[in-house]
Design an enzyme around this catalytic site. Structure first.
Site, PDB file in Angstrom:
ATOM      1  N   CYS A   1      42.393  36.332  18.032  1.00 22.67           N
ATOM      2  CA  CYS A   1      41.743  37.794  17.241  1.00 22.67           C
ATOM      3  C   CYS A   1      40.627  38.468  18.140  1.00 22.67           C
ATOM      4  O   CYS A   1      39.868  39.416  17.706  1.00 22.67           O
ATOM      5  CB  CYS A   1      40.915  37.246  15.995  1.00 22.67           C
ATOM      6  SG  CYS A   1      39.474  36.150  16.258  1.00 22.67           S
TER       7      CYS A   1
ATOM      8  N   CYS B   1      36.870  29.746  18.687  1.00 18.69           N
ATOM      9  CA  CYS B   1      36.462  31.124  18.035  1.00 18.69           C
ATOM     10  C   CYS B   1      35.524  30.923  17.037  1.00 18.69           C
ATOM     11  O   CYS B   1      35.565  30.137  16.118  1.00 18.69           O
ATOM     12  CB  CYS B   1      37.889  31.693  17.419  1.00 18.69           C
ATOM     13  SG  CYS B   1      37.562  33.137  16.820  1.00 18.69           S
TER      14      CYS B   1
ATOM     15  N   CYS C   1      37.812  32.668  13.500  1.00 15.75           N
ATOM     16  CA  CYS C   1      39.034  32.060  13.334  1.00 15.75           C
ATOM     17  C   CYS C   1      39.238  30.695  13.651  1.00 15.75           C
ATOM     18  O   CYS C   1      40.253  29.865  13.276  1.00 15.75           O
ATOM     19  CB  CYS C   1      40.472  32.755  13.682  1.00 15.75           C
ATOM     20  SG  CYS C   1      40.574  32.505  15.565  1.00 15.75           S
TER      21      CYS C   1
ATOM     22  N   CYS D   1      32.633  32.881  40.028  1.00 20.84           N
ATOM     23  CA  CYS D   1      32.563  33.036  41.488  1.00 20.84           C
ATOM     24  C   CYS D   1      33.422  32.477  42.401  1.00 20.84           C
ATOM     25  O   CYS D   1      34.073  33.076  43.182  1.00 20.84           O
ATOM     26  CB  CYS D   1      30.938  32.823  41.902  1.00 20.84           C
ATOM     27  SG  CYS D   1      30.716  30.963  41.838  1.00 20.84           S
TER      28      CYS D   1
ATOM     29  N   HIS E   1      27.978  28.356  45.242  1.00 27.05           N
ATOM     30  CA  HIS E   1      28.186  29.718  44.939  1.00 27.05           C
ATOM     31  C   HIS E   1      29.317  29.826  46.277  1.00 27.05           C
ATOM     32  O   HIS E   1      29.415  28.977  47.074  1.00 27.05           O
ATOM     33  CB  HIS E   1      27.219  30.484  45.374  1.00 27.05           C
ATOM     34  CG  HIS E   1      27.519  32.098  45.146  1.00 27.05           C
ATOM     35  ND1 HIS E   1      28.338  32.492  43.919  1.00 27.05           N
ATOM     36  CD2 HIS E   1      27.337  33.180  45.918  1.00 27.05           C
ATOM     37  CE1 HIS E   1      28.389  33.754  44.134  1.00 27.05           C
ATOM     38  NE2 HIS E   1      27.957  34.039  45.108  1.00 27.05           N
TER      39      HIS E   1
ATOM     40  N   ASP F   1      29.864  39.965  48.965  1.00 26.60           N
ATOM     41  CA  ASP F   1      29.933  39.189  47.841  1.00 26.60           C
ATOM     42  C   ASP F   1      30.622  39.948  46.706  1.00 26.60           C
ATOM     43  O   ASP F   1      30.052  40.915  46.147  1.00 26.60           O
ATOM     44  CB  ASP F   1      28.505  38.787  47.342  1.00 26.60           C
ATOM     45  CG  ASP F   1      28.672  37.756  46.346  1.00 26.60           C
ATOM     46  OD1 ASP F   1      29.235  38.089  45.276  1.00 26.60           O
ATOM     47  OD2 ASP F   1      27.616  36.972  46.269  1.00 26.60           O
TER      48      ASP F   1
END
Length: 780
Positions: free
Chosen positions: A256, A285, A288, A311, A338, A355
């Site tokens: 949904c 969810c 739902c 990332c 990272h 980046d």
């Protein structure tokens, strides 16, 4: 004489010269003071007279601090800054020409003319320029001494960290190697022609090529080299990818599309494992209750399709795009969680940081300085080898060393050298020699830059990608609310905007046609809208082969457009277009010259058309008498150099206020309570300014300037004359243009200065922004 000889014997020559200078200065000050007393006597009567005037100018009382003393000084705006300086001289003995007067609170502006004393705060500070120079010299020596001491402490800390590492860290390289080695097979996927072709098919290559050439043209480079074009295209590829790829904190519900919450991990399906998704996150969810799967794909081919992730997915996919367009690229692994990309820029002659999550390039200190990351290992992985590039990303190597506790430095170097030898095993000797020379240059550059302070004026933002609570939990939000890359020490930039002035002037023939042919105002507006539509269709066509048929205009407008063609001929010419009659009788608008000049000019024309349509709607008496500002913008000053108190990089630089387009703007990150911009006229030409226009920017009305002073200078900026002051100005709409006419005529200037004193809402923002600034002379 005897006493003087004794002094000459006992005092060193340099010191003696200093004493003689002091005696001379003292004598000069006594003479100035006597002259000042006579001056005060002459103006005392004027003060007494003016105090009795019914319409006396507004008086102010200043609290002026000098060293440890504070003086209350009454100032009458009728007397001006010169009298005020002599008042201060009588109190502090600092001669007027040696005084430096500045605000003594948050408003630390320099008082340089009468207008400053009207707008500045009531608390001032006065210092002697000579004392300040001596103080600055002393401070400089002190800073150098501190710098040397700090450097010595850093070297000592590095030695201690290395010594500790030798005793605390074993020679076992297993953990380090296990972390890095899997990425070698990942980067080799970028070399797959099928993956590269799949990536290239999703890129609007011609549009990015056009944008890259326009970006170079805005810097005055209309004939860029191949390496310059490649560099500019790479940046446009980065900006496009930033807009195209989606960051995922929690995916929307597959059923949904409502919000979901994390439910843990799931077992990967064969179809997910096929594309390297060994981890699958599950989300439930909120509406739902359906479970949505979020496979963490490692195959960039799949990421080209899904266009989403965090990332890891961003850097993985973007590096594939870079390789697909032939850029030498590396995947950069940060052990503190990272990942980003590096590409070798032939234009810069070095590796460049990119980046994709943040849309920031060539700012390697982003993580340490902006995000406050505590880095340890930053490793670059490519098909050509594996390299330790941590030193590029830190200016605190002694601190980083103390956190490098997985393996000794010797072990790390040995492991990476072996991995690199394995990657290069099949390379030709000539290729190996080239790569080894480049590796050596890179190592030397990183060592050389390790203690550099060149980035000190640059303010780097905290992390912007990801949910705010998540960023806070990782301590990557940064040290303040700064959310952009800004610079408090801006370079002098040259405005490449002659085309803007030429386009504005070209509209005079269009307006003249309307008047000469008795076109009513409503007809003129309709005609301009049709012209805008034609040029809009032209803009949508490929930039190298632009062409649009006038047959596309509705039947009721074709006759009018054909009648207009002679009058728009000059306008078309200045934007490198022309009308062309085909054998079948059709008339097309086509390219007539450099397609980049057309691409550069079209946004200016659209903005000018919008302004003209708006001004015609508000014009009561349309005719030759209305051929002036704001309807007709003649004699716009162009091609000057500009300097500002600050700017946002790369999309809020100061020249953006003069490029004649709507989307761009000058943004001063710390300008809400005061900032400035200085415009120096090209070739030192003198102009009488008769009007200027400001346009509000695209968003954030709280950042609009509200109070400002415009100064002119006839000596290149050494002294300033007030041309205009505005207070409580309000821009009701975005992209709203306001015209201000100069009332004090006759003053010739070769430099102009805007002092923006405050924005619309200083309590909700630290920023000031302006969409455009246009200066108009009496003649060119």
């Amino acid at each position: 004489m005897v006493k003087r000889d004794l002094i000459a014997i006992r005092v060193r020559p340099s010191r003696r010269r200093g004493l003689e200078k002091t005696l001379m200065v003292g004598e000069r000050r006594r003479k100035i003071k006597m002259e000042t007393m006579r001056f005060f006597h002459s103006i005392l009567k004027r003060w007494q007279k003016t105090s009795n005037r019914e319409n006396k100018m507004a008086a102010r009382k200043f609290s002026v601090r000098h060293r440890d003393s504070t003086f209350d000084v009454d100032y009458d705006t009728a007397d001006g800054l010169e009298v005020f300086r002599f008042q201060l001289f009588s109190l502090t003995s600092i001669p007027p020409e040696e005084q430096k007067i500045i605000g003594d609170d948050d408003d630390q502006r320099l008082v340089s003319d009468d207008s400053d004393l009207v707008t500045i705060s009531d608390k001032l500070k006065i210092v002697s320029i000579n004392e300040e120079i001596a103080s600055d010299s002393g401070k400089e020596k002190e800073e150098l001494l501190k710098s040397d001491e700090e450097l010595a402490r850093m070297f000592q800390a590095e030695e201690e960290a290395l010594l500790f590492q030798q005793h605390a860290v074993g020679e076992n390289s297993g953990q380090f190697e296990e972390t890095v080695h899997p990425y070698i097979s990942k980067v080799l996927m970028y070399e797959d022609p099928i993956r590269q072709e799949a990536a290239k098919k999703t890129v609007p290559v011609e549009r990015l090529e056009e944008k890259s050439l326009v970006s170079l043209a805005r810097e005055g480079n209309f004939k860029p080299s191949k390496t310059e074009q490649d560099h500019a295209f790479l940046l446009q590829l980065l900006f496009w990818f930033k807009q195209m790829f989606r960051w995922v904190d929690a995916p929307p519900c597959d059923g949904c599309s409502n919000e979901t919450v994390r439910q843990g991990m799931g077992t990967p399906l064969p179809s997910e494992i096929q594309y390297g998704a060994t981890r699958v996150e599950l989300f439930r969810c909120k509406v739902c209750s359906k479970i949505t799967r979020f496979p963490r794909y490692n195959d960039p081919l799949k990421l080209v399709e899904t266009k989403r992730g965090r990332c890891g997915e961003w850097a993985n996919c973007f590096t594939l795009y870079c390789r697909a367009f032939g850029y030498e690229s590396r995947l950069i692994l940060d052990f503190t969680d990272h990942v980003w990309t590096e590409c070798f820029s032939q234009s810069l002659g070095r590796w460049m940081h990119l980046d994709p999550c943040e849309g920031i390039y060539d700012r390697p200190l982003l993580y340490e300085k902006g995000w406050n990351k505590k880095l340890n290992y930053v490793i670059a992985i490519s098909k050509d080898g594996v390299f330790d590039v941590t030193k590029r990303y830190t200016r605190k190597w002694h601190e980083v060393l103390s956190r490098r506790n997985i393996a000794t430095e010797q072990t790390v170097s040995a492991v990476l050298a072996e991995m690199t030898r394995e990657c290069r095993r099949s390379f030709a000797s000539e290729t190996l020699s080239t790569l080894e020379d480049r590796d050596k240059c890179e190592r030397e550059a990183m060592e050389r830059d390790l203690y550099s302070t060149d980035d000190a004026p640059v303010s780097l933002p905290g992390r912007q990608s990801g949910d705010k609570e998540w960023r806070i939990s990782r301590s990557e939000i940064g040290s303040d609310d700064n959310c952009s890359l800004s610079c408090s020490s801006c370079p002098v930039r040259v405005c490449i905007d002659e085309h803007v002035t030429i386009i504005y002037n070209a509209f005079s023939s269009v307006l003249s046609h309307f008047v000469e042919n008795n076109v009513p105002k409503s007809g003129a507006i309709e005609l301009l809208k049709i012209l805008k539509g034609i040029l809009g269709d032209l803009k949508k066509s490929p930039y190298k082969t632009r062409r649009v048929s006038l047959n596309s205009v509705p039947n009721n407008g074709q006759k009018i457009v054909h009648q207009l063609l002679p009058s728009i001929g000059h306008l078309l010419h200045v934007i490198s277009l022309k009308s062309e009659l085909n054998t079948d009788g059709r008339v097309d608008i086509v390219l007539a010259g450099d397609p980049v000049k057309t691409s550069l000019s079209l946004p200016v024309v659209f903005k000018a058309l919008d302004d003209m349509i708006h001004d015609l709607n508000n014009c009561d008496n349309f005719g030759k008498g209305s051929f002036s500002l704001p309807l007709l913008k003649l004699n716009r000053i162009h091609s000057g150099s500009v300097l500002a108190s600050g700017e946002e990089f790369p999309f809020g630089i100061v020249t953006s206020a003069f490029d004649g387009t709507r989307p761009s703007k000058w943004e001063e990150p710390n300008g809400a309570r005061g900032c400035w911009i200085i415009y120096k006229v090209a070739d030192n030409k003198m102009h009488e300014l008769v009007a200027y226009e400001l346009m509000s920017a695209n968003d954030a009305p709280e950042r609009d300037p509200m109070d400002w002073v415009l100064n002119g200078s006839n000596d290149g900026g050494s002294s300033w004359h007030v041309l205009d002051k505005q207070t409580s100005q309000m821009f009701e709409n975005r992209f709203q243009r306001k015209t201000f006419k100069i009332k004090s005529t006759g003053f010739l200037s070769n430099a102009f200065r805007f002092k923006f004193l405050k924005v619309r809402d200083v309590n909700s923002t630290s920023r000031m922004q302006i969409g455009s600034i246009d200066l108009y002379a009496s003649r060119m």
